[in-house]
Design an enzyme around this catalytic site. Structure first.
Site, PDB file in Angstrom:
ATOM      1  N   GLU A 137       0.722  -1.332   0.018  1.00 26.92           N
ATOM      2  CA  GLU A 137      -0.039   0.021   0.046  1.00 26.92           C
ATOM      3  C   GLU A 137       0.828   1.186   0.190  1.00 26.92           C
ATOM      4  OE1 GLU A 137      -2.795  -0.416  -0.605  1.00 26.92           O
ATOM      5  OE2 GLU A 137      -3.035  -2.492  -0.350  1.00 26.92           O
ATOM      6  N   ASP A 205       3.684  -4.611  -6.175  1.00 28.31           N
ATOM      7  CA  ASP A 205       4.572  -5.591  -5.878  1.00 28.31           C
ATOM      8  C   ASP A 205       5.985  -5.522  -5.855  1.00 28.31           C
ATOM      9  OD1 ASP A 205       2.282  -6.887  -5.251  1.00 28.31           O
ATOM     10  OD2 ASP A 205       2.111  -8.096  -7.116  1.00 28.31           O
TER      11      ASP A 205
END
EC number: 3.4.-.-
Length: 485
Positions: A137, A205
């Site tokens: 996040e 990611d």
């Protein structure tokens, strides 16, 4: 501290009553909202993004079941900012929040505000697994994925702050519909929105794995967590909320495994704070009290399960089940080993207050307060003990000092209101309630309570009348301006 801050009467707003209740920065901060004119979201500079993000987060607080737990707040913000310190392209300070929700999910909004469901921590088997979600996040924010998606939407039609916020809130209730609202600009195909999301997820990611590795966490936890989610989703009747908002393809899982393998394998132990926070979540937010009690008794009976975290969790369930003496026996032993541990201090304060020993609690907490005067765990417990012991002036002093240092602590406003009410100082009671509603962006109720405060201020108290009138005018101006966004 056994105090559930989100009172029911404060959160009975409709999910979509957004246009009437949006807020900006806190009272002690710069109250100026961005002068964005025209289409507010066509170009989001970092400064504009931060200010709008604060507006959105304050509104989110008024709409979702936020967790106002100082121990959990301290842990999450410490862990999150440990990774932010290793990140590139950080444009503003980050703030991390909890939502009381058993579903596995987390999301970021504009301006460095990141929210995790309690269920995400509950399902994690290691601190690195949980850190992988937070790092992901953080990467969404530093790579400006949300800001860019908002800008893209604004190019395809009118866009309002209420509309963006509505999509984010909807994403926590109905993730599939919510992400469509956030990512898909008007008139674009759903497939385009999915592709855009997948691109962002892959980048988050990649950046997130590097980020957590640099911060000392285990990057191999990323593919492990992905596999766990895939397994859970396979046997669930509906897809996990996290997988709706963070689409998980086989290529993404494989890519995360390949990226993790670029780092040397090493053992990364969980911090004690992680194990204690997880025990707290399981005891008070994930299970009902009796079920939590059974859970910890079972864990303690397992080989290697007699840990401090499981003992602490069991003590919390005993306390919540009104078996105070059993809780006292466990916490007293834990405090003998670690007298300065904030988790044990917090639990022991609750025990003393339940036993009617407010004076003893205040005496203990005074010593810790002298060492850590700005720590919210110590200060809130000390103020709570002072309130229970009817040392009202001490409670007011502690709470006002804490809010001067950190002016967005919801529990402090709530406790301050309770203290003024006990003192029968109704002018300040209604003002404190108004500040509480303001923290959740409930402007109409906040302004109503300021009017009540004014009714209790003597007519001859000119300065106090002027101060309250100025605050009311400021809030009304903010609300009017936000309605135009």
């Amino acid at each position: 501290m056994k105090r559930f801050a989100v009172k029911k009467q404060l959160i009975k707003m409709s999910l979509f009553s957004i246009g009437l209740a949006l807020s900006s920065t806190s009272l002690q901060a710069n109250n100026a909202l961005p002068d964005i004119g025209g289409n507010a979201f066509s170009t989001l500079t970092p400064d504009k993004e931060k200010q709008l993000g604060d507006v959105m987060m304050r509104q989110t607080k008024g709409q979702l079941p936020m967790v106002y737990d100082p121990l959990m707040d301290e842990y999450l913000n410490s862990m999150g900012n440990q990774m932010v310190a290793k990140a590139q392209d950080v444009k503003f300070p980050f703030r991390f929040y909890w939502v009381n929700d058993k579903n596995i999910n987390a999301f970021a909004t504009l301006g460095g505000n990141i929210v995790s469901h309690t269920g995400t921590l509950a399902v994690s088997d290691s601190e690195s697994e949980f850190a992988s979600v937070i790092a992901h996040e953080i990467s969404h924010v530093t790579q400006r994925h949300i800001a860019r998606s908002v800008e893209a939407r604004s190019e395809n039609g009118p866009l309002t702050l209420a509309g963006i916020l509505g999509s984010i809130l909807l994403a926590t209730v109905n993730p599939e519909a919510g992400m469509a609202g956030i990512m898909a600009s008007q008139g674009l195909a759903q497939q385009s929105a999915i592709n855009f999301t997948r691109s962002n997820e892959q980048e988050a990611d990649r950046i997130g794995i590097q980020l957590m590795a640099d911060a000392g966490y285990n990057p191999y936890a990323v593919p492990e967590f992905f596999n766990k989610l895939a397994e859970k989703s396979r046997f669930a009747n509906t897809q996990l909320a996290f997988l709706y908002t963070h689409p998980l393809s086989q290529s993404r899982v494989a890519d995360s495994r390949l990226r993790a393998e670029q780092f040397p394998k090493r053992f990364v132990a969980d911090s004690q704070d992680y194990t204690l926070v997880k025990a707290r979540v399981m005891a008070r937010y994930h299970y009902q009290t009796k079920d939590a009690q059974s859970y910890f008794l079972r864990k303690l009976a397992e080989p290697g399960g007699n840990t401090k975290a499981n003992q602490y969790g069991l003590a919390l369930t005993y306390f919540d089940d009104k078996q105070v003496e059993k809780a006292d026996q466990i916490i007293s032993k834990l405090r003998q080993q670690e007298p300065d541990n904030l988790f044990y201090i917090d639990a022991y304060t609750d025990i003393l207050l339940a036993q009617g020993k407010a004076e003893q609690a205040m005496s203990m907490l005074e010593q810790h307060y002298l060492l850590k005067p700005n720590n919210q765990v110590i200060t809130l417990n000390y103020a709570n003990a002072a309130l229970q012991g009817k040392a009202y002036r001490l409670a007011v002093h502690l709470l006002r000092n804490l809010l001067y240092y950190k002016n967005d602590i919801f529990l402090a406003y709530e406790m301050l209101a309770d203290t003024y009410k006990a003192m029968e100082d109704y002018a300040r009671y209604y003002e404190a309630r108004a500040d509480l509603y303001y923290q959740m962006a409930v402007y109409p109720k906040a302004i109503d309570d300021l009017n009540e405060a004014l009714n209790h201020v003597g007519k001859n108290n000119t300065l106090e009348n002027r101060r309250l009138e100025a605050k009311k005018k400021q809030w009304q101006t903010e609300l009017n301006r936000l309605k135009r966004l």
